[in-house]
Design a protein around this motif. Structure first.
Motif, short mmCIF file in Angstrom:
data_model
loop_
_atom_site.label_atom_id
_atom_site.label_comp_id
_atom_site.label_asym_id
_atom_site.label_seq_id
_atom_site.Cartn_x
_atom_site.Cartn_y
_atom_site.Cartn_z
N TYR A 10 -10.59 4.93 10.97
CA TYR A 10 -10.61 4.66 12.25
C TYR A 10 -11.24 3.26 12.45
CZ TYR A 10 -11.00 4.47 17.43
OH TYR A 10 -10.72 4.01 18.66
N LEU A 11 -12.29 3.12 11.79
CA LEU A 11 -13.07 1.74 12.00
C LEU A 11 -12.41 0.70 11.18
CD1 LEU A 11 -16.75 2.89 10.95
CD2 LEU A 11 -15.84 2.31 13.29
N GLU A 12 -11.60 1.28 10.24
CA GLU A 12 -10.89 0.25 9.33
C GLU A 12 -9.56 -0.63 9.98
OE1 GLU A 12 -13.49 2.37 7.18
OE2 GLU A 12 -12.14 3.06 8.33
N TRP A 13 -9.25 0.37 11.06
CA TRP A 13 -7.94 -0.26 11.91
C TRP A 13 -8.13 -1.13 13.12
CZ3 TRP A 13 -4.16 1.19 9.00
CH2 TRP A 13 -4.03 2.42 8.30
N ILE A 17 0.99 -1.24 0.06
CA ILE A 17 0.01 0.12 -0.11
C ILE A 17 0.97 1.14 -0.08
CG2 ILE A 17 -1.83 1.32 1.24
CD1 ILE A 17 -2.57 -1.34 2.46
N ASP A 18 0.77 1.81 -1.17
CA ASP A 18 1.99 3.03 -1.27
C ASP A 18 1.00 4.40 -0.98
OD1 ASP A 18 3.59 5.00 -1.99
OD2 ASP A 18 4.40 3.89 -3.86
N LEU A 19 1.53 5.14 -0.07
CA LEU A 19 0.74 6.22 0.39
C LEU A 19 0.76 7.45 -0.87
CD1 LEU A 19 1.52 7.13 3.94
CD2 LEU A 19 -0.39 5.92 3.03
N CYS A 20 1.95 7.10 -1.79
CA CYS A 20 1.93 7.93 -3.16
C CYS A 20 0.65 7.74 -3.94
CB CYS A 20 3.22 7.63 -3.79
SG CYS A 20 4.67 8.47 -3.08
N ASP A 21 -0.10 6.67 -3.81
CA ASP A 21 -1.21 6.39 -4.86
C ASP A 21 -2.41 7.03 -4.17
OD1 ASP A 21 0.58 4.77 -6.16
OD2 ASP A 21 0.21 2.66 -5.37
N PHE A 22 -2.50 7.60 -2.92
CA PHE A 22 -3.46 8.22 -2.42
C PHE A 22 -3.33 9.80 -2.32
CE2 PHE A 22 -3.45 3.71 -1.56
CZ PHE A 22 -4.80 3.21 -1.64
N ASP A 23 -4.37 10.39 -2.61
CA ASP A 23 -3.97 12.01 -2.56
C ASP A 23 -4.97 12.23 -1.69
OD1 ASP A 23 -3.73 14.47 -3.16
OD2 ASP A 23 -5.21 14.84 -4.57
N LEU A 24 -4.49 11.99 -0.33
CA LEU A 24 -4.91 12.17 0.96
C LEU A 24 -4.98 14.02 1.27
CD1 LEU A 24 -4.39 9.21 3.14
CD2 LEU A 24 -6.71 9.98 2.15
N PRO A 25 -6.05 14.50 1.48
CA PRO A 25 -5.89 15.84 2.20
C PRO A 25 -5.52 15.80 3.55
CG PRO A 25 -8.19 15.11 2.12
CD PRO A 25 -7.42 13.99 1.43
N PHE A 26 -5.26 16.87 4.29
CA PHE A 26 -4.90 17.07 5.46
C PHE A 26 -6.23 16.70 6.10
CE2 PHE A 26 -0.92 19.59 4.63
CZ PHE A 26 -0.24 18.74 5.23
N PHE A 27 -6.40 16.00 7.19
CA PHE A 27 -7.71 15.59 8.03
C PHE A 27 -8.30 17.10 7.98
CE2 PHE A 27 -10.20 14.84 11.57
CZ PHE A 27 -11.08 13.58 11.31
N ASN A 28 -9.64 16.75 7.66
CA ASN A 28 -10.45 18.02 7.61
C ASN A 28 -12.10 17.53 7.94
OD1 ASN A 28 -10.87 21.01 7.66
ND2 ASN A 28 -11.45 21.07 5.64
N HIS A 59 12.69 12.08 15.31
CA HIS A 59 12.26 11.13 16.34
C HIS A 59 10.82 10.66 16.33
CE1 HIS A 59 15.93 12.48 18.89
NE2 HIS A 59 16.33 11.96 17.98
N SER A 60 10.09 10.75 15.12
CA SER A 60 8.80 10.37 15.03
C SER A 60 8.68 9.81 13.79
CB SER A 60 7.91 11.51 15.69
OG SER A 60 6.52 11.13 15.73
N ILE A 61 7.18 9.46 13.42
CA ILE A 61 6.76 9.34 12.23
C ILE A 61 6.69 10.34 11.35
CG2 ILE A 61 5.75 6.91 13.17
CD1 ILE A 61 3.16 8.60 12.71
N SER A 62 6.54 9.94 10.01
CA SER A 62 6.39 11.09 8.91
C SER A 62 5.02 11.67 9.01
CB SER A 62 6.51 10.85 7.43
OG SER A 62 5.59 9.66 7.33
N GLY A 63 4.73 13.04 8.58
CA GLY A 63 3.39 13.51 8.60
C GLY A 63 2.33 13.04 7.91
N VAL A 64 3.10 12.41 6.65
CA VAL A 64 1.87 11.61 5.72
C VAL A 64 1.36 10.47 6.27
CG1 VAL A 64 3.73 10.51 4.52
CG2 VAL A 64 1.80 11.39 3.22
N LEU A 65 2.23 9.78 7.25
CA LEU A 65 1.85 8.47 7.75
C LEU A 65 0.76 8.92 8.81
CD1 LEU A 65 1.36 5.54 8.13
CD2 LEU A 65 3.60 5.84 9.50
N LYS A 66 1.04 9.85 9.65
CA LYS A 66 0.13 10.40 10.64
C LYS A 66 -1.09 10.64 10.12
CE LYS A 66 -1.24 11.14 14.97
NZ LYS A 66 -2.63 12.06 14.85
N ASN A 67 -1.14 11.57 9.08
CA ASN A 67 -2.47 11.70 8.32
C ASN A 67 -3.30 10.68 7.93
OD1 ASN A 67 -3.95 13.96 7.42
ND2 ASN A 67 -3.42 13.34 5.23
N ALA A 68 -2.29 9.73 7.25
CA ALA A 68 -3.13 8.67 6.77
C ALA A 68 -3.72 7.71 7.91
CB ALA A 68 -2.05 7.57 6.01
#
Length: 200
Positions: A101-104, A39-50, A87-96
């Protein structure tokens, strides 16, 4: 067979993620009981959570978020291929992570980290996040750090992952064994009891 999604957690043009992601993909495909893909996050044009709220409370409105949720819903568990950003995860992963929620919920999460210290601090932060998403965090993890990382990184010798396979493969096997155990247990429980939260 468990369907396992291997999530590449960075989207930079110069990212290193493909190397370890394809390495663990090959290991997962060869492991009994697992059907895996990337699953490549590059394949998903996710906006910032809004959204008005997480999809635990209200359905997401942005079609891109819904597409992401539909993708995740197909899997019984996940392996996160993790880089360490300050020292943490990437911003794009946190946004993803935030875009669903339900799917995790009630699925296992395993980790392959890479970088100077094997992304150990990023993975630890990620364990906290997936715990809040009600996932089961697998204890065994692969940390590609130090000399092993420099052997395969473009910043070092840029060799093939086979150069360090003897060193990191045992941990990968432990990770996959535990992922199957938790994946099967949680899948059986989900099928028996149904989803914890039901969509309206």
């Amino acid at each position: 067979m468990l369907k396992i999604g291997i999530i590449m957690s960075t989207t930079r043009d110069s990212r290193f993620a493909e190397k370890p992601a394809n390495w663990i993909l090959d290991k997962a495909k060869a492991h009994e009981g697992i059907e895996a893909d990337l699953i490549d996050l590059c394949d998903f044009d996710l906006p910032f959570f809004n959204e008005k709220a997480t999809n635990l409370w209200v359905p997401s409105e942005d079609a891109r978020a819904v597409q992401w949720q539909q993708k995740l819903a197909k899997y019984d568990g996940f392996i996160f291929v993790v880089a360490e950003y300050n020292h943490s995860i990437s911003g794009v992963l946190k946004n993803a992570l935030d875009q669903a929620y339900l799917e995790w919920v009630r699925k296992p999460a395993a980790f392959v980290g890479y970088g100077g210290v094997g992304a150990s601090r990023a993975v630890q932060h990620l364990r906290n996040i997936v715990g809040e998403l009600q996932m089961a965090s697998i204890r065994e993890a692969v940390h590609i750090g130090g000399g092993e990382f420099m052997k395969v990184s473009p910043m070092g010798d840029d060799k093939d992952m086979s150069e360090i396979d003897d060193i990191i493969a045992p941990k990968a096997n432990d990770l996959l064994d535990d992922l199957v155990w938790w994946g099967e247990a949680l899948k059986t429980a989900r099928e028996k009891s149904g989803p914890k939260y039901k969509k309206d």
